[in-house]
Design an enzyme around this catalytic site. Structure first.
Site, short mmCIF file in Angstrom:
data_model
loop_
_atom_site.label_atom_id
_atom_site.label_comp_id
_atom_site.label_asym_id
_atom_site.label_seq_id
_atom_site.Cartn_x
_atom_site.Cartn_y
_atom_site.Cartn_z
N LYS A 94 2.64 -3.56 5.78
CA LYS A 94 2.68 -3.47 4.32
C LYS A 94 4.10 -3.33 3.78
CE LYS A 94 -1.51 -3.91 2.76
NZ LYS A 94 -1.86 -5.25 2.22
N TYR A 148 -0.57 -0.80 10.09
CA TYR A 148 -0.82 -1.20 8.70
C TYR A 148 0.41 -0.92 7.82
CZ TYR A 148 -3.42 -1.14 4.21
OH TYR A 148 -3.88 -1.37 2.93
N SER A 196 0.86 -1.18 0.00
CA SER A 196 0.00 0.00 0.00
C SER A 196 0.90 1.23 0.00
CB SER A 196 -0.84 -0.02 1.28
OG SER A 196 -1.30 1.27 1.58
P1 NAI Z 1 -11.72 -5.64 1.48
O1 NAI Z 1 -11.98 -5.44 2.93
O2 NAI Z 1 -12.86 -5.58 0.55
O3 NAI Z 1 -10.97 -7.03 1.22
C1 NAI Z 1 -10.19 -7.69 2.15
C2 NAI Z 1 -10.73 -9.09 2.29
O4 NAI Z 1 -9.85 -9.86 3.13
C3 NAI Z 1 -12.11 -9.14 2.96
O5 NAI Z 1 -13.04 -9.81 2.11
C4 NAI Z 1 -11.87 -9.89 4.26
O6 NAI Z 1 -12.97 -10.71 4.66
C5 NAI Z 1 -10.65 -10.72 3.92
N1 NAI Z 1 -9.92 -11.12 5.11
C6 NAI Z 1 -9.66 -10.39 6.22
N2 NAI Z 1 -8.98 -11.12 7.10
C7 NAI Z 1 -8.79 -12.33 6.56
C8 NAI Z 1 -8.11 -13.50 6.98
N3 NAI Z 1 -7.52 -13.59 8.18
N4 NAI Z 1 -8.10 -14.58 6.15
C9 NAI Z 1 -8.70 -14.53 4.95
N5 NAI Z 1 -9.36 -13.43 4.49
C10 NAI Z 1 -9.38 -12.35 5.29
O7 NAI Z 1 -10.62 -4.56 1.06
P2 NAI Z 1 -9.78 -4.34 -0.29
O8 NAI Z 1 -9.66 -2.88 -0.46
O9 NAI Z 1 -10.31 -5.16 -1.39
O10 NAI Z 1 -8.34 -4.86 0.15
C11 NAI Z 1 -7.62 -5.88 -0.50
C12 NAI Z 1 -6.13 -5.69 -0.24
O11 NAI Z 1 -5.67 -4.50 -0.87
C13 NAI Z 1 -5.77 -5.54 1.24
O12 NAI Z 1 -4.55 -6.21 1.49
C14 NAI Z 1 -5.59 -4.05 1.40
O13 NAI Z 1 -4.75 -3.72 2.48
C15 NAI Z 1 -4.97 -3.71 0.06
N6 NAI Z 1 -5.07 -2.31 -0.30
C16 NAI Z 1 -6.25 -1.78 -0.70
C17 NAI Z 1 -6.32 -0.46 -1.08
C18 NAI Z 1 -7.55 0.14 -1.64
O14 NAI Z 1 -7.48 1.30 -2.11
N7 NAI Z 1 -8.69 -0.57 -1.63
C19 NAI Z 1 -5.15 0.44 -0.94
C20 NAI Z 1 -3.94 -0.23 -0.58
C21 NAI Z 1 -3.92 -1.56 -0.25
#
Ligand code: NAI
Length: 302
Positions: free
Chosen positions: A171, A167, A154
């Site tokens: 990251k 975080y 990130s």
């Molecule tokens: P999101 O919250 O929609 O997706 C994350 C998913 O991971 C969720 O569905 C959640 O249930 C699952 N999860 C959480 N803990 C878990 C575990 N212990 N085991 C298995 N699954 C688990 O959020 P998003 O935005 O789609 O995030 C995806 C990745 O992208 C993350 O790593 C986030 O940090 C990263 N990210 C996202 C950004 C954005 O702009 N959306 C920016 C920078 C990084």
């Protein structure tokens, strides 16, 4: 250009019940990959679990479009359950080629107020989770003589961000992990790269204005994951910023540096501080040995 496809490839996408992970899973499956859609369920801050519907729904979407997928509800954050995610892939599809480490949670809080639990939980899901899943996958990838690992960092990790000490630490740790696995994996045909995405998801919908979010669909990120997961990709140990149609390589660079003759004094350093800070001829280093080599060369030649 011929289509980039994943026929006969097996992929795991962690945290694929929604947001970016769902989009990555749909893209890989639409191009022939057999996909393990992993998601523990739970809320953005990592509390709760067992909401298996999210992973099931994505599996249904993939199957409805003619693709192949199975759901996995195991958490990435414990070694045993992470190993079960890999076992799910091997049991269902016989092997494993691609791992997309995407699962994540947030516990944003100013450093002063951050509890040990806020720190521990966030590192556990992002950093330990990426490590546990990759370590369980590693023997399968080595067995293939082929593998693609994509990690998710990130901008907060690369550059720091207010309220995200936990975080951002996790990251940037992921970047170190991915780069080392790139070096260890190269001779086995395993490539390891990192994306720094920006996208609309439940994680960002409360922190970004709606008009901006509308332009940041996860579908603008997944093609980069697709390329990095493909046979076409030859790059490894790289980081790519991606979002809303923007894609750029990101690098950790080191300046040319300054060699100090004789003993390095505080005053001597102060005199040449501007040169020390000069990044006009900075470059990325291929590995730690190359970086150490430059330091020694400059020091000895001064
Ligand atoms: P999101 O919250 O929609 O997706 C994350 C998913 O991971 C969720 O569905 C959640 O249930 C699952 N999860 C959480 N803990 C878990 C575990 N212990 N085991 C298995 N699954 C688990 O959020 P998003 O935005 O789609 O995030 C995806 C990745 O992208 C993350 O790593 C986030 O940090 C990263 N990210 C996202 C950004 C954005 O702009 N959306 C920016 C920078 C990084």
């Amino acid at each position: 250009m011929t289509d980039i496809r994943f026929d006969n490839r097996v992929a795991i996408v962690t945290g694929a019940g929604g947001g970016l992970g769902r989009s990555h899973a749909l893209l890989l499956a639409s191009r022939g990959a057999r996909v393990v859609v992993n998601d523990l369920g739970g809320s953005v801050d990592g509390s709760g679990s067992g909401a298996t519907r999210a992973a099931d729904q994505v599996v249904q979407e993939i199957r409805a479009a003619g693709g192949e997928a199975v759901a996995s509800y195991d958490g990435v954050d414990q070694a045993e359950s992470a190993a079960r995610i890999v076992k799910t892939a091997v049991d269902a599809f016989g092997k494993l080629d691609i791992v997309i480490n995407n699962a994540g949670i947030l516990r944003d809080v100013s450093f002063m107020k951050m509890t040990g639990d806020d720190w521990e939980k966030v590192l556990r899901v992002h950093l330990y989770g990426s490590m546990y899943v990759s370590q369980a996958a590693w023997p399968e990838l080595r067995k293939n003589g082929y593998g693609r690992l994509v990690f998710t960092t990130s901008a907060a990790g690369l550059y720091g961000n207010f309220g995200q000490a936990n975080y951002s630490s996790a990251k940037l740790g992921i970047v170190g992990l991915a780069k080392t696995l790139a070096h260890e994996g190269q001779k086995y045909g395993i490539l390891s790269n990192v994306i720094a995405p920006i996208a609309k998801s439940r994680m960002t919908e409360t922190v970004m204005p709606p008009e901006m979010l509308e332009k940041l669909s996860p579908e603008f990120v997944s093609p980069v994951v697709g390329y990095l997961s493909s046979e076409r990709c030859g790059d490894t140990a790289q980081i790519y910023a991606v979002g809303g149609g923007y894609v750029s390589r990101v690098a950790i660079v080191e300046g040319e540096g300054v060699g100090f003759k004789g003993a390095l004094t505080v005053e001597g350093l102060a005199e040449r501080w501007a040169e020390v800070n000069d990044l006009s001829r900075a470059r990325p280093m291929a590995n730690a040995t190359e970086a150490a080599g430059q330091a020694v060369r400059v020091a000895l030649s001064s």
